[in-house]
Design an enzyme around this catalytic site. Structure first.
Site, PDB file in Angstrom:
ATOM      1  N   ASP A  57       0.841  -1.203   0.000  1.00 24.91           N
ATOM      2  CA  ASP A  57       0.000   0.000   0.000  1.00 24.91           C
ATOM      3  C   ASP A  57       0.881   1.259   0.000  1.00 24.91           C
ATOM      4  OD1 ASP A  57       0.882  -0.219   2.597  1.00 24.91           O
ATOM      5  OD2 ASP A  57      -1.089  -0.034   3.531  1.00 24.91           O
ATOM      6  N   SER A  58       2.191   1.065   0.096  1.00 24.22           N
ATOM      7  CA  SER A  58       3.123   2.172  -0.122  1.00 24.22           C
ATOM      8  C   SER A  58       2.937   2.762  -1.515  1.00 24.22           C
ATOM      9  CB  SER A  58       4.574   1.702   0.063  1.00 24.22           C
ATOM     10  OG  SER A  58       4.825   0.540  -0.704  1.00 24.22           O
ATOM     11  N   ASP A  96      -1.111  -6.094  -0.566  1.00 22.34           N
ATOM     12  CA  ASP A  96      -1.484  -5.506   0.728  1.00 22.34           C
ATOM     13  C   ASP A  96      -2.987  -5.284   0.818  1.00 22.34           C
ATOM     14  OD1 ASP A  96       0.370  -5.069   2.727  1.00 22.34           O
ATOM     15  OD2 ASP A  96       1.120  -3.196   1.862  1.00 22.34           O
ATOM     16  N   LYS A 126      -1.371  -9.444   2.388  1.00 19.21           N
ATOM     17  CA  LYS A 126      -0.677  -9.038   3.622  1.00 19.21           C
ATOM     18  C   LYS A 126      -1.577  -8.107   4.396  1.00 19.21           C
ATOM     19  CE  LYS A 126       3.001  -5.992   3.751  1.00 19.21           C
ATOM     20  NZ  LYS A 126       2.456  -4.891   4.583  1.00 19.21           N
ATOM     21  N   GLU A 128      -1.682  -5.761   8.309  1.00 23.49           N
ATOM     22  CA  GLU A 128      -0.938  -5.287   9.481  1.00 23.49           C
ATOM     23  C   GLU A 128      -1.699  -5.631  10.750  1.00 23.49           C
ATOM     24  OE1 GLU A 128       0.034  -1.112   9.106  1.00 23.49           O
ATOM     25  OE2 GLU A 128       0.858  -1.391   7.103  1.00 23.49           O
ATOM     26  N   GLU A 195       8.817  -4.830  10.766  1.00 21.16           N
ATOM     27  CA  GLU A 195       9.298  -3.525  10.285  1.00 21.16           C
ATOM     28  C   GLU A 195       9.831  -2.659  11.429  1.00 21.16           C
ATOM     29  OE1 GLU A 195       6.695  -1.404   7.619  1.00 21.16           O
ATOM     30  OE2 GLU A 195       7.928   0.408   7.694  1.00 21.16           O
TER      31      GLU A 195
HETATM   32  O1  KIV Z   1       3.507  -1.157   1.746  1.00 25.76           O
HETATM   33  C1  KIV Z   1       4.663  -1.615   1.722  1.00 25.76           C
HETATM   34  O2  KIV Z   1       5.425  -1.377   0.782  1.00 25.76           O
HETATM   35  C2  KIV Z   1       5.081  -2.448   2.836  1.00 25.76           C
HETATM   36  C3  KIV Z   1       6.526  -2.827   2.896  1.00 25.76           C
HETATM   37  C4  KIV Z   1       7.331  -1.643   3.159  1.00 25.76           C
HETATM   38  C5  KIV Z   1       6.766  -3.935   3.832  1.00 25.76           C
HETATM   39  O3  KIV Z   1       4.308  -2.795   3.663  1.00 25.76           O
END
Ligand code: KIV
Length: 283
Positions: A57-58, A96, A126, A128, A195
Site C-alpha cells: 500500500d506504499s 497488501d 498481507k 498489518e 518492520e
Molecule cells: O507497503 C509496503 O510497501 C510495505 C513494505 C514496506 C513492507 O508494507
C-alpha cells in the site's frame, strides 16, 4: 566439509512460480529476497531475482503522492495487483490489504481478501496487526487465503502508534512485539514482515517463531529482506536509515530529461534517424 560459498545466483532459484508454502519452507535457509512492485514492467524486471513481490500500500505514497498509506483503497490495490501479476512469472505476488478493508470484522476481511486474490491472480494478501488481528488471520487462512503478517512498526497505525520511529530500542518494548509475531504465526500466517525494530529484538523474534521473518529496517538477523524498490533505486525522495540505495536513478532521469528538453528547444531532436520519410525516397 566444502568451504565453497553456497550458490545464491539467480540461476539457483527454482523456475516455477513460488507459493506461500514454498516461502514458508525457506525459514532459516538462504535469505528470502523480496521487493515491492506496483506496475507490470517493473515486476517483469524484478521477477527473476526475487522470491516474493509485494504490491504494497506504499503505492499510495510512492506513485500517488499521498502523505501516508491511509488513503489507499481496495480498487487501487486490485488494479496494481493485476498489473504486477502480468509481469511476475516466478515470484510469489502478495497484495497488501489497505487500511479499512479488514479491521472491522473477519467477514469484511474475507470478502476483500477473496476479491483481491480472485481479481488479481496474486498468491497471498498481507495485513498489518498482531494479537488483535489474529482471529481475522485465522479466519482467512482456514478459508484458503494465504496471509503474510506485518508487525513491529505498522504504518497504517501511524496515528495511534506515534509515528514512524524504530520500535524495541528499549527492552520494555519487546514483549508486545514478540506476542504479536507469535499470534500471527499461531493464526496460520505463512510468514511475517517485521518492520522498524532494533536488531536484538529482530533476532529474538526470528529465533522464537517457526515462520520466516522478513525484515524491513529490522537488521540482517531476519530470514529475508524487503525494501520499497523505488527507495533502493534512489527514485523516492525520503531516505530512511535502513534503506541502502543501490542506484541513483532520479539523477539519471533528470539528466535524460534535461538533454531531451535542450534538444527539443534547439531542434536537435528529432534527428533524421527518428524521422519518417515518404515511401520510395532514398534517405
Ligand atoms: O507497503 C509496503 O510497501 C510495505 C513494505 C514496506 C513492507 O508494507
Amino acid at each position: 566439509m566444502s568451504t565453497e560459498p553456497k550458490d545464491v545466483s539467480v540461476d539457483a532459484r527454482p523456475k516455477r512460480q513460488q507459493t506461500a508454502k514454498n516461502i514458508a519452507q525457506m525459514k532459516g535457509g538462504t535469505p528470502i529476497v523480496c521487493l515491492t512492485a506496483y506496475i507490470t514492467p517493473m515486476a517483469a524486471r524484478l521477477d527473476k531475482y526475487c522470491d516474493l513481490l509485494l504490491v504494497g500500500d506504499s503505492v499510495g505514497m510512492v506513485l500517488y503522492g499521498l502523505e501516508s498509506t491511509l488513503g489507499v483503497d481496495v480498487e487501487t490495490m486490485i488494479r496494481h495487483g493485476r498489473a504486477v501479476c502480468r509481469g511476475a512469472k516466478q515470484a510469489l505476488v502478495v497484495v497488501d490489504m489497505p487500511f479499512g478493508s479488514y479491521e472491522e470484522s473477519r467477514e469484511l476481511a474475507f470478502r476483500n481478501a477473496a476479491r483481491i486474490l480472485s481479481e488479481t491472480g496474486a498468491g497471498a494478501v498481507k495485513l498489518e496487526g498482531g494479537v488483535e488481528l489474529a482471529d481475522t488471520i485465522k479466519f482467512l487462512t482456514r478459508r484458503g487465503i494465504p496471509v503474510l503478517g506485518h508487525v513491529g512498526l505498522m504504518p497504517q497505525s501511524v496515528h495511534t502508534n506515534g509515528g514512524y520511529g524504530a520500535r524495541g530500542r528499549s527492552v520494555d518494548e519487546w514483549q508486545p512485539i514478540l506476542e504479536d509475531a507469535k499470534a500471527v504465526q499461531d493464526a496460520g500466517a505463512f510468514a511475517v514482515v517485521l518492520e522498524g525494530v532494533a536488531e536484538p529484538l529482530a533476532r529474538k523474534v526470528t529465533e522464537e517463531i517457526a515462520i520466516p521473518v522478513i525484515g524491513i529496517g529490522a537488521s540482517n538477523a531476519c530470514d529475508g529482506q524487503i525494501l520499497v524498490t523505488e527507495d533502493m533505486l534512489g527514485l523516492f525522495a525520503i531516505n530512511p536509515k535502513f534503506v541502502k540505495r543501490y542506484a541513483e536513478l532520479a539523477a539519471g532521469i533528470e539528466d535524460a530529461i534535461d538533454s531531451y528538453a535542450r534538444e527539443v528547444r534547439t531542434r536537435a531532436f528529432p534527428g533524421e534517424e527518428h524521422t519518417y520519410k515518404m515511401r520510395g525516397s532514398n534517405s
